[in-house]
Design a protein around this motif. Structure first.
Motif, PDB file in Angstrom:
ATOM      1  N   PHE A 158       0.906  -1.108  -0.099  1.00  0.00           N
ATOM      2  CA  PHE A 158       0.005   0.042   0.106  1.00  0.00           C
ATOM      3  C   PHE A 158       1.007   1.230  -0.020  1.00  0.00           C
ATOM      4  N   ALA A 159       1.938   1.191   0.582  1.00  0.00           N
ATOM      5  CA  ALA A 159       2.928   2.142   0.712  1.00  0.00           C
ATOM      6  C   ALA A 159       3.526   2.645  -0.797  1.00  0.00           C
ATOM      7  N   THR A 160       3.713   1.518  -1.759  1.00  0.00           N
ATOM      8  CA  THR A 160       4.128   1.674  -2.969  1.00  0.00           C
ATOM      9  C   THR A 160       2.912   2.123  -3.942  1.00  0.00           C
ATOM     10  N   LEU A 161       1.882   1.676  -3.725  1.00  0.00           N
ATOM     11  CA  LEU A 161       0.730   2.119  -4.351  1.00  0.00           C
ATOM     12  C   LEU A 161       0.400   3.727  -4.042  1.00  0.00           C
ATOM     13  N   ASP A 162       0.624   3.947  -2.923  1.00  0.00           N
ATOM     14  CA  ASP A 162       0.527   5.550  -2.641  1.00  0.00           C
ATOM     15  C   ASP A 162       1.547   6.017  -3.121  1.00  0.00           C
ATOM     16  N   LYS A 163       2.901   5.970  -3.369  1.00  0.00           N
ATOM     17  CA  LYS A 163       3.871   6.526  -3.941  1.00  0.00           C
ATOM     18  C   LYS A 163       3.640   6.768  -5.557  1.00  0.00           C
ATOM     19  N   LEU A 164       3.001   5.795  -6.097  1.00  0.00           N
ATOM     20  CA  LEU A 164       2.616   5.666  -7.444  1.00  0.00           C
ATOM     21  C   LEU A 164       1.474   6.705  -7.740  1.00  0.00           C
ATOM     22  N   ASN A 165       0.557   6.736  -6.721  1.00  0.00           N
ATOM     23  CA  ASN A 165      -0.505   7.575  -6.903  1.00  0.00           C
ATOM     24  C   ASN A 165       0.002   9.087  -6.627  1.00  0.00           C
ATOM     25  N   ASN A 166       0.813   9.348  -6.275  1.00  0.00           N
ATOM     26  CA  ASN A 166       1.274  10.939  -5.816  1.00  0.00           C
ATOM     27  C   ASN A 166       2.740  11.182  -6.758  1.00  0.00           C
ATOM     28  N   ASP A 167       3.111  10.231  -7.680  1.00  0.00           N
ATOM     29  CA  ASP A 167       4.064  10.608  -8.310  1.00  0.00           C
ATOM     30  C   ASP A 167       3.712  11.377  -9.608  1.00  0.00           C
ATOM     31  N   ILE A 168       4.064  12.560  -9.642  1.00  0.00           N
ATOM     32  CA  ILE A 168       3.485  13.388 -10.878  1.00  0.00           C
ATOM     33  C   ILE A 168       4.256  13.015 -12.307  1.00  0.00           C
ATOM     34  N   ASN A 169       5.135  12.028 -12.367  1.00  0.00           N
ATOM     35  CA  ASN A 169       5.696  11.639 -13.289  1.00  0.00           C
ATOM     36  C   ASN A 169       5.333  10.381 -14.167  1.00  0.00           C
ATOM     37  N   ILE A 170       4.374   9.894 -13.244  1.00  0.00           N
ATOM     38  CA  ILE A 170       3.328   8.570 -13.539  1.00  0.00           C
ATOM     39  C   ILE A 170       1.920   9.048 -13.987  1.00  0.00           C
ATOM     40  N   HIS A 171       1.636   8.983 -15.011  1.00  0.00           N
ATOM     41  CA  HIS A 171       0.231   9.353 -15.599  1.00  0.00           C
ATOM     42  C   HIS A 171      -0.623   8.333 -15.475  1.00  0.00           C
ATOM     43  N   GLY A 172      -0.439   6.735 -15.570  1.00  0.00           N
ATOM     44  CA  GLY A 172      -1.564   6.018 -15.335  1.00  0.00           C
ATOM     45  C   GLY A 172      -0.816   4.970 -14.701  1.00  0.00           C
ATOM     46  N   ILE A 173      -1.665   4.162 -14.121  1.00  0.00           N
ATOM     47  CA  ILE A 173      -1.125   2.966 -13.217  1.00  0.00           C
ATOM     48  C   ILE A 173      -1.852   1.643 -13.700  1.00  0.00           C
ATOM     49  N   LEU A 174      -1.230   0.683 -14.005  1.00  0.00           N
ATOM     50  CA  LEU A 174      -1.953  -0.763 -14.416  1.00  0.00           C
ATOM     51  C   LEU A 174      -1.409  -1.522 -13.177  1.00  0.00           C
ATOM     52  N   MET A 175      -2.439  -2.011 -12.230  1.00  0.00           N
ATOM     53  CA  MET A 175      -2.231  -2.685 -11.106  1.00  0.00           C
ATOM     54  C   MET A 175      -2.884  -4.057 -11.363  1.00  0.00           C
ATOM     55  N   PHE A 176      -1.863  -5.009 -11.449  1.00  0.00           N
ATOM     56  CA  PHE A 176      -2.464  -6.334 -11.864  1.00  0.00           C
ATOM     57  C   PHE A 176      -3.110  -7.114 -10.649  1.00  0.00           C
ATOM     58  N   ARG A 177      -4.326  -7.558 -10.835  1.00  0.00           N
ATOM     59  CA  ARG A 177      -5.264  -8.246  -9.941  1.00  0.00           C
ATOM     60  C   ARG A 177      -5.548  -9.595 -10.560  1.00  0.00           C
ATOM     61  N   PRO A 178      -5.600 -10.795  -9.802  1.00  0.00           N
ATOM     62  CA  PRO A 178      -5.996 -10.700  -8.368  1.00  0.00           C
ATOM     63  C   PRO A 178      -4.577 -10.433  -7.760  1.00  0.00           C
ATOM     64  N   LEU A 179      -4.640  -9.784  -6.423  1.00  0.00           N
ATOM     65  CA  LEU A 179      -3.495  -9.802  -5.673  1.00  0.00           C
ATOM     66  C   LEU A 179      -3.470 -10.831  -4.659  1.00  0.00           C
ATOM     67  N   PRO A 180      -2.328 -11.165  -3.869  1.00  0.00           N
ATOM     68  CA  PRO A 180      -2.262 -12.097  -3.053  1.00  0.00           C
ATOM     69  C   PRO A 180      -3.368 -12.138  -2.100  1.00  0.00           C
ATOM     70  N   LYS A 181      -3.714 -13.226  -1.261  1.00  0.00           N
ATOM     71  CA  LYS A 181      -4.662 -13.295  -0.443  1.00  0.00           C
ATOM     72  C   LYS A 181      -4.478 -12.408   1.055  1.00  0.00           C
ATOM     73  N   HIS A 182      -3.312 -12.250   1.071  1.00  0.00           N
ATOM     74  CA  HIS A 182      -2.820 -11.357   2.259  1.00  0.00           C
ATOM     75  C   HIS A 182      -2.924  -9.818   2.306  1.00  0.00           C
ATOM     76  N   ILE A 183      -3.174  -9.475   0.869  1.00  0.00           N
ATOM     77  CA  ILE A 183      -3.379  -8.139   0.584  1.00  0.00           C
ATOM     78  C   ILE A 183      -4.777  -7.897   0.146  1.00  0.00           C
ATOM     79  N   ASP A 184      -5.538  -6.827   0.850  1.00  0.00           N
ATOM     80  CA  ASP A 184      -6.836  -6.473   0.725  1.00  0.00           C
ATOM     81  C   ASP A 184      -7.036  -6.003  -0.892  1.00  0.00           C
ATOM     82  N   GLY A 185      -7.653  -6.837  -1.794  1.00  0.00           N
ATOM     83  CA  GLY A 185      -7.774  -6.480  -3.021  1.00  0.00           C
ATOM     84  C   GLY A 185      -8.838  -5.267  -3.192  1.00  0.00           C
ATOM     85  N   GLU A 186      -9.924  -5.327  -2.295  1.00  0.00           N
ATOM     86  CA  GLU A 186     -10.782  -4.202  -2.491  1.00  0.00           C
ATOM     87  C   GLU A 186      -9.977  -2.792  -1.950  1.00  0.00           C
TER      88      GLU A 186
END
Length: 283
Positions: free
Chosen positions: A78-106
């Protein structure tokens, strides 16, 4: 013999258009960039990633891959996702799903910035599809189906369309996109009675049942256009097949998307199109 609505021609047209848009953004000092967030090394994720990178390279879109180990902690993810959300040099994010069971996909889906949701999975993106407003982006496969119909000049307005499947990835969003183009749409699903009667009455049939070769000649008639969204590996035939028994209907319907070579390749181009749009919107 049905006309094959091949994805290759649609992709080439999109590439030409996107290359010019990227050049125009570059002239303004903007470099459209896709951030890929992947956990683990699933074969299907890696295959799609390679395709996305290749398509991005073809039009000049940059790619930044963040690959995390399968056992990455939820906190680090989630820290990594937050960093990508806030990186002004990244315009689009492709997050592969499903995620491992220990990470809350919703939680991850809801945390992803809608402005960068180029795969169309967030609630705000889906709200944009239903309200026909630019909130996030449409799911790529749904928009790919629409792009094929548009490229091959298949009239949608005023036509009857049957959609088999009601998932949020393709069934429901493509039905909304078709309605925005003034089609009259019926969604069929596992509880629908007499699906063949509904599909035979339609001018256009979008098949996204997720059931390999489940639709044959008993569902279709002459004069129809068929968009086959499915793709599965058929062990018995040793090849990729769609949700439609193409060999059985190719001499009946007017036009059909082949599998492979139809919707799949266009889907990747729509992802890249969304990255370019996101870069433009954000600047």
């Amino acid at each position: 013999m049905a006309k094959l609505l091949k994805g290759k021609e649609v992709v080439e047209a999109l590439n030409n258009k996107l290359s010019k848009e990227v050049e125009a953004l570059n002239d303004r000092g903007i470099n459209p960039t896709l951030g890929i967030l992947r956990v683990g090394d699933r074969a299907d994720d890696l295959s799609y990633e390679r395709g996305a990178i290749k398509r991005c390279e073809q039009v000049g879109v940059k790619v930044q891959v963040t690959a995390l180990p399968a056992d990455v902690s939820a906190d680090e993810f989630f820290a990594t996702l937050d960093k990508l959300n806030n990186d002004i040099n990244i315009h689009g994010i492709l997050m592969f799903r499903p995620l491992p069971k220990h990470i809350d996909g919703e939680k991850a889906r809801k945390m992803l910035s809608a402005d960068k949701d180029v795969d169309g999975c967030t609630d705000l993106s889906l709200a944009g599809v239903f309200t026909n407003t630019k909130l996030g982006f449409s799911p790529c496969t749904a928009e790919a189906a629409m792009e094929i119909l548009k490229y091959y000049d298949v009239q949608v307005a005023g036509k009857k369309v049957a959609v088999i499947g009601r998932s949020l990835v393709i069934g429901r969003p493509v039905a909304m996109l078709l309605m925005h183009e003034n089609a009259t749409v019926t969604i069929c699903h596992t509880k629908t009675k007499d699906v063949p009667a509904i599909t035979k009455d339609a001018d256009i049939v979008v098949v996204a049942s997720g059931q390999m070769e489940s639709v044959g000649k008993e569902y279709l008639r002459e004069g129809q256009t068929v968009i086959d969204v499915g793709i599965s590996w058929n062990d018995e035939k040793n090849k990729l097949c769609g949700d439609v028994r193409t060999d059985e209907v190719v001499d009946i319907v007017d036009a059909i998307t082949p599998v492979p070579g139809g919707v799949g390749g266009v889907t990747t181009s729509i992802l890249v199109k969304h990255v370019v749009e996101a870069a433009s919107r954000q600047n």
